[in-house]
Design an enzyme around this catalytic site. Structure first.
Site, PDB file in Angstrom:
ATOM      1  N   LEU A  36     -15.126  16.392  12.399  1.00 23.64           N
ATOM      2  CA  LEU A  36     -16.418  15.767  12.687  1.00 23.64           C
ATOM      3  C   LEU A  36     -16.998  15.053  11.473  1.00 23.64           C
ATOM      4  O   LEU A  36     -16.807  15.470  10.334  1.00 23.64           O
ATOM      5  CB  LEU A  36     -17.404  16.838  13.175  1.00 23.64           C
ATOM      6  CG  LEU A  36     -16.971  17.621  14.414  1.00 23.64           C
ATOM      7  CD1 LEU A  36     -18.042  18.636  14.801  1.00 23.64           C
ATOM      8  CD2 LEU A  36     -16.669  16.705  15.589  1.00 23.64           C
ATOM      9  N   HIS A  40     -20.295  11.686  14.852  1.00 19.42           N
ATOM     10  CA  HIS A  40     -20.338  12.743  15.878  1.00 19.42           C
ATOM     11  C   HIS A  40     -21.694  13.441  15.862  1.00 19.42           C
ATOM     12  O   HIS A  40     -22.246  13.774  16.907  1.00 19.42           O
ATOM     13  CB  HIS A  40     -19.264  13.810  15.606  1.00 19.42           C
ATOM     14  CG  HIS A  40     -17.858  13.326  15.731  1.00 19.42           C
ATOM     15  ND1 HIS A  40     -17.001  13.254  14.658  1.00 19.42           N
ATOM     16  CD2 HIS A  40     -17.152  12.903  16.801  1.00 19.42           C
ATOM     17  CE1 HIS A  40     -15.821  12.821  15.066  1.00 19.42           C
ATOM     18  NE2 HIS A  40     -15.884  12.581  16.353  1.00 19.42           N
ATOM     19  N   SER A 188     -15.077   7.348  11.047  1.00 20.94           N
ATOM     20  CA  SER A 188     -13.966   7.753  11.900  1.00 20.94           C
ATOM     21  C   SER A 188     -13.292   8.959  11.255  1.00 20.94           C
ATOM     22  O   SER A 188     -13.222   9.040  10.017  1.00 20.94           O
ATOM     23  CB  SER A 188     -12.959   6.598  11.993  1.00 20.94           C
ATOM     24  OG  SER A 188     -11.719   7.074  12.463  1.00 20.94           O
TER      25      SER A 188
END
Ligand code: PAF
Length: 284
Positions: A36, A40, A188
């Site tokens: 994460l 997120h 990402s």
């Protein structure tokens, strides 16, 4: 700090959530593959704002990886992930094993009406069948009112929206803006696989996309694509997979600006051995 509960089995998560629904509470859901990052956590924050109870799932879904090496090297940090979720006041983490999710389940064959014939679908055969299968399965288990997806995976968002509509699953799909690092690189999980040099170079992706937006009024679609290709030929660390300029809803690649009023530029590129994607809305 609230106490987050972790469930590893479908039966347990279902019975927990039945109790939540019986209390008349709404459920917001953030499906993830873990590792994460702030992107997120923004999805969790959005879910927190709009729902009484927030569920996150972590499952590195093997059936959406067309490349075994990519699956093997996909980052996994469950301890860190759990700490981050706990801090964001996530109420329930669903963290199933592969066996639990897939032993009694077949990959479904969805008709995406051509949405999967371009970009990620073209370069990653079977990817969206795997994504849609697992997302539908997760929705059937969690039965959320709302589910949150980042705009970075734009094609995924459009395909999931269609799949849920076609299958009459009553889940509101909530798109959330891409969260970026200071130099513009889209957050990402894969960014942590970049070397220091590659990480620096990766900032070029969004810089080029922003130029694309500025240039879109002045140059033809083809000229813009050629411009992008030329930018990534400057370093041998870049391997451009595609730059596509498409309608935002049909994802049909455009030949001329007059073919659509809602246009997005999407890119996939390898930086070293790490495959990254990003996009920018040119106009809508
Ligand atoms: O975007 C992702 O992380 C995955 O594709 C998803 C939606 C969790 C399905 O495995």
């Amino acid at each position: 700090m609230s106490n987050m509960h972790t469930s590893n089995t479908i039966d347990e998560v279902k019975s927990q959530l039945t109790k939540i629904r019986e209390q008349g509470l709404s459920i917001g859901f953030v499906p993830t593959m873990g590792a994460l990052h702030k992107g997120h956590l923004t999805l969790i924050k959005e879910a927190r704002k709009e729902n009484d109870f927030v569920v996150c799932s972590i499952f590195v879904n093997p059936i959406q990886f067309n490349n075994k090496t990519d699956l093997k090297k996909y980052p996994r940090n469950i301890e860190l992930d759990m700490n981050m979720l706990q801090k964001e006041k996530c109420d329930l983490l669903f963290y199933p094993s592969e066996d639990e999710m897939l032993s009694t389940y077949q990959v479904e064959e969805f008709d995406f009406g051509g949405l999967d014939q371009v970009m990620e679908g073209k370069f990653r055969p079977g990817h969206f069948q795997g994504v849609a299968t697992i997302v539908k399965r997760l929705f059937e288990i969690i039965e959320p009112q709302r589910a949150y997806f980042g705009m970075k995976d734009y094609q995924q968002l459009v395909i999931i929206h269609k799949t849920m509509k076609d299958n009459n699953l009553p889940v509101e799909i909530v798109p959330c803006s891409t969260i970026r690092e200071k130099d513009g690189l889209a957050m990402s999980s894969r960014n942590q696989l970049l070397s220091k040099v590659e990480r620096k170079q990766a900032a070029t992706i969004y810089k080029v996309l922003k130029k694309t937006k500025i240039h879109s009024g002045f140059y033809t679609v083809n000229e813009i694509k050629q411009y992008v290709e030329a930018q990534f030929e400057k370093s041998k660390n870049f391997k451009l997979e595609y730059i596509e300029i498409t309608d935002m809803y049909t994802l049909k690649p455009l030949k001329a600006w007059t073919q659509s009023n809602n246009v997005i530029a999407c890119i996939a590129i390898q930086v070293g051995n790490v495959r990254l994607i990003d996009n920018i809305i040119l106009f809508s």
